[in-house]
Write an enzyme that holds these catalytic residues in place. Structure first.
Site, PDB file in Angstrom:
ATOM      1  CG  ASP A  39      -0.154   0.053   2.527  1.00  0.00           C
ATOM      2  OD1 ASP A  39       1.097   0.015   2.468  1.00  0.00           O
ATOM      3  OD2 ASP A  39      -0.769   0.146   3.592  1.00  0.00           O
ATOM      4  CG  HIS A 136      13.571  35.410   1.766  1.00  0.00           C
ATOM      5  ND1 HIS A 136      12.428  35.496   1.013  1.00  0.00           N
ATOM      6  CD2 HIS A 136      14.084  36.646   1.794  1.00  0.00           C
ATOM      7  CE1 HIS A 136      12.271  36.745   0.611  1.00  0.00           C
ATOM      8  NE2 HIS A 136      13.251  37.463   1.065  1.00  0.00           N
ATOM      9  CE  LYS A 198      12.369  35.295  -7.178  1.00  0.00           C
ATOM     10  NZ  LYS A 198      12.985  33.969  -7.165  1.00  0.00           N
ATOM     11  NE  ARG A 200       9.015  32.515  -6.525  1.00  0.00           N
ATOM     12  CZ  ARG A 200       9.329  31.772  -7.582  1.00  0.00           C
ATOM     13  NH1 ARG A 200       8.377  31.325  -8.381  1.00  0.00           N
ATOM     14  NH2 ARG A 200      10.585  31.482  -7.854  1.00  0.00           N
ATOM     15  CB  THR A 227      10.283  26.278 -12.946  1.00  0.00           C
ATOM     16  OG1 THR A 227      10.449  27.658 -12.572  1.00  0.00           O
ATOM     17  CG2 THR A 227       9.280  25.615 -12.028  1.00  0.00           C
ATOM     18  N   GLY A 228      13.499  27.147 -13.268  1.00  0.00           N
ATOM     19  CA  GLY A 228      14.414  27.943 -14.084  1.00  0.00           C
ATOM     20  C   GLY A 228      13.840  29.302 -14.478  1.00  0.00           C
TER      21      GLY A 228
END
Ligand code: R5P
Length: 290
Positions: A39, A136, A198, A200, A227-228
């Site tokens: 399982d 961060h 950046k 996001r 993801t680049g």
């Protein structure tokens, strides 16, 4: 501690590193025995006597053929609790790549702050050594994960650049979080750096603003390449003959390598195995074992 009192136990995410860490630290090692019930539950077994020993589990949390990151977490937690029950003197975790650190704030109402929950799970370890952790909003482990210790790969990354990338180049960080890596590596190389900004919007959508960079070679440094998209967006502000992408950890989700290869050369550490894992982390990890 005497070396004979130590035992390294490799979990499923450490198969590519365990022999080198054992050899460099002159410590005995074995692998964790992992089976699966029909399982999908995991069945974990310690194959060597752990009584009165300092046990160093090594686990890197990435998706591999038979286990995902969540399996890898259960594996090492079950193993650590078992080592304690069986009389280990101390139980440590060495994590070349540690998951669940990026959710360090409740971004939306009701969301789990996984970084804090993970810290709670990890109380079973005397110490958790984390290679280049994603810190961060929490600036240091002291704020939420008191038994964790940060291990740096800055020297190894700077030495790699020194040896392999010749001539003039500009070092770039795609966002403010990357400054900690960018600054420390640029300082070691005595080079200037630029930090972009950046925003996001989702896991797959980011926007990057900042100065336009005109240079012969550009080296963009970030901690994690997933993801680049972050790095690809950063290239839109850079005009350079050659672009290098350096990541501490190459997660490479959703064809990231293919997408990034069209824009430049990718270099990451071997915290997670891949064809572009060129910066060796095993010296830094072996030094932990005393
Ligand atoms: C973000 O918080 C990290 O420092 C990286 O910038 C991020 O994980 C990169 O993700 P992606 O490659 O998917 O843009």
């Amino acid at each position: 501690m005497k070396k004979g009192d130590n035992l390294i136990i490799g979990c499923s995410g450490a198969k590519h590193l365990i022999k080198a860490i054992a050899k460099k630290s002159k410590t005995n090692y074995c692998n964790l025995e992992i089976e699966r019930f029909p399982d999908t539950e995991l069945k974990i077994r310690l194959t060597k006597d752990v009584r009165s020993k300092n046990i160093y589990f090594v686990q890197s949390f990435y998706k591999s053929k038979n286990t995902d990151v969540n399996d890898k977490l259960i594996e090492v937690l079950f193993a650590a609790h078992t080592a304690r029950e069986l009389g280990a003197k101390k139980v440590f975790l060495i994590s070349p790549y540690l998951v669940y650190l990026r959710e360090d704030k409740r971004f939306k109402k009701g969301e789990a702050v996984s970084a804090k929950i993970l810290a709670n799970f990890c109380k079973v370890f005397d110490k958790v050594y984390v290679l280049e952790p994603h810190l961060h909003r929490f600036k240091s482990f002291k704020e939420f994960f008191p038994n964790a210790v940060k291990i740096s790969l800055g020297d190894e990354a700077a030495n790699y650049i020194k040896k392999k990338i010749k001539g003039e180049y500009r070092i770039v960080g795609p966002d403010i979080e990357s400054k900690q890596w960018v600054k420390s590596i640029a300082d070691k190389l005595n080079k200037k750096y630029s930090i972009l900004e950046k925003q996001r919007f989702s896991s797959r959508k980011v926007k990057i603003k900042g100065e336009k960079i005109l240079t012969y070679k550009a080296i963009i440094i970030d901690d994690i390449i997933s993801t680049g998209h972050t790095l690809i967006e950063a290239t839109k502000l850079i005009k350079a003959k050659e672009i290098y992408f350096i990541g501490m950890h190459g997660l490479f989700s959703e064809n990231a390598v293919k997408k990034l290869n069209k824009k430049g050369s990718i270099i990451v550490s071997n915290s997670i195995p891949s064809k572009v894992s060129k910066i060796d982390c095993t010296n830094a990890l072996a030094k932990i074992i005393k």
